[in-house]
Design a protein around this motif. Structure first.
Motif, mmCIF file in Angstrom:
data_model
loop_
_atom_site.group_PDB
_atom_site.id
_atom_site.type_symbol
_atom_site.label_atom_id
_atom_site.label_comp_id
_atom_site.label_asym_id
_atom_site.label_seq_id
_atom_site.Cartn_x
_atom_site.Cartn_y
_atom_site.Cartn_z
ATOM 1 N N ASN A 161 4.098 -4.524 -0.562
ATOM 2 C CA ASN A 161 4.305 -4.630 -2.060
ATOM 3 C C ASN A 161 4.366 -6.267 -1.949
ATOM 4 N N VAL A 162 3.803 -7.071 -3.015
ATOM 5 C CA VAL A 162 3.964 -8.271 -3.547
ATOM 6 C C VAL A 162 3.644 -8.405 -4.351
ATOM 7 N N ARG A 163 5.015 -8.974 -5.727
ATOM 8 C CA ARG A 163 4.040 -9.717 -6.996
ATOM 9 C C ARG A 163 3.512 -10.970 -6.671
ATOM 10 N N TRP A 203 -0.372 -4.394 -3.568
ATOM 11 C CA TRP A 203 -0.443 -2.886 -3.157
ATOM 12 C C TRP A 203 -1.486 -2.532 -1.827
ATOM 13 N N GLY A 204 -0.684 -2.462 -1.039
ATOM 14 C CA GLY A 204 -1.758 -2.223 0.640
ATOM 15 C C GLY A 204 -1.674 -0.960 0.640
ATOM 16 N N GLN A 205 -2.833 -0.215 1.494
ATOM 17 C CA GLN A 205 -3.400 1.058 1.328
ATOM 18 C C GLN A 205 -2.349 1.907 1.911
ATOM 19 N N GLY A 206 -1.436 1.697 2.468
ATOM 20 C CA GLY A 206 -1.006 2.701 2.747
ATOM 21 C C GLY A 206 -0.558 2.676 4.623
ATOM 22 N N ASN A 237 5.363 -18.710 -0.111
ATOM 23 C CA ASN A 237 6.008 -17.973 -1.283
ATOM 24 C C ASN A 237 6.992 -17.496 -1.704
ATOM 25 N N TYR A 238 6.487 -16.038 -1.351
ATOM 26 C CA TYR A 238 7.201 -14.822 -1.662
ATOM 27 C C TYR A 238 7.638 -13.776 -1.473
#
Length: 116
Positions: A97-99, A106-109, A31-32
């Motif tokens: 990233n997702v809103r 955010w993830g940890q990268g 959905n995102y």
């Protein structure tokens, strides 16, 4: 809760390739829209690429257009970033990233280092 886990980073020589993955959970992934950002030392975080919820639309930063490809597998709750012809200036910490409902997650990268 929303979780984003990036993987696939590493050390690569200029001209090389890497494929980053971001495994998502805690929300209805299909959905995102999803995005990849990066942050190099001493610089602000910047948008690298984004993809719509079903993958029909994608957009890229000018600096990576033609070299990077964002894609997603909704059945696997995963978004990818294929990076080709890597350059030293691509060295950065890459974030998924997702809103969701107005909150940005955010993830940890995952670290990408391009060096000979």
């Amino acid at each position: 809760q929303v979780q984003l886990v990036e993987s696939g980073g590493g050390l690569v020589q200029p001209g090389g390739s890497l494929r980053l993955s971001c495994a998502a959970s805690g929300f209805t992934f299909s959905n995102y829209a999803m995005s990849w950002y990066r942050q190099a030392p001493g610089k602000e975080r910047e948008l690298v690429a984004g993809i719509s919820h079903i993958g029909a639309i994608s957009n890229y930063a000018g600096s990576v257009k033609g070299r990077f490809t964002i894609s997603r597998a909704n059945a696997k709750n995963t978004v990818y970033l294929q990076m080709n012809n890597l350059k030293p200036e691509d060295t950065a910490l890459y974030y998924c990233n997702v809103r969701v409902k107005g909150t940005r997650y955010w993830g940890q990268g995952t670290q990408v280092t391009v060096s000979s």
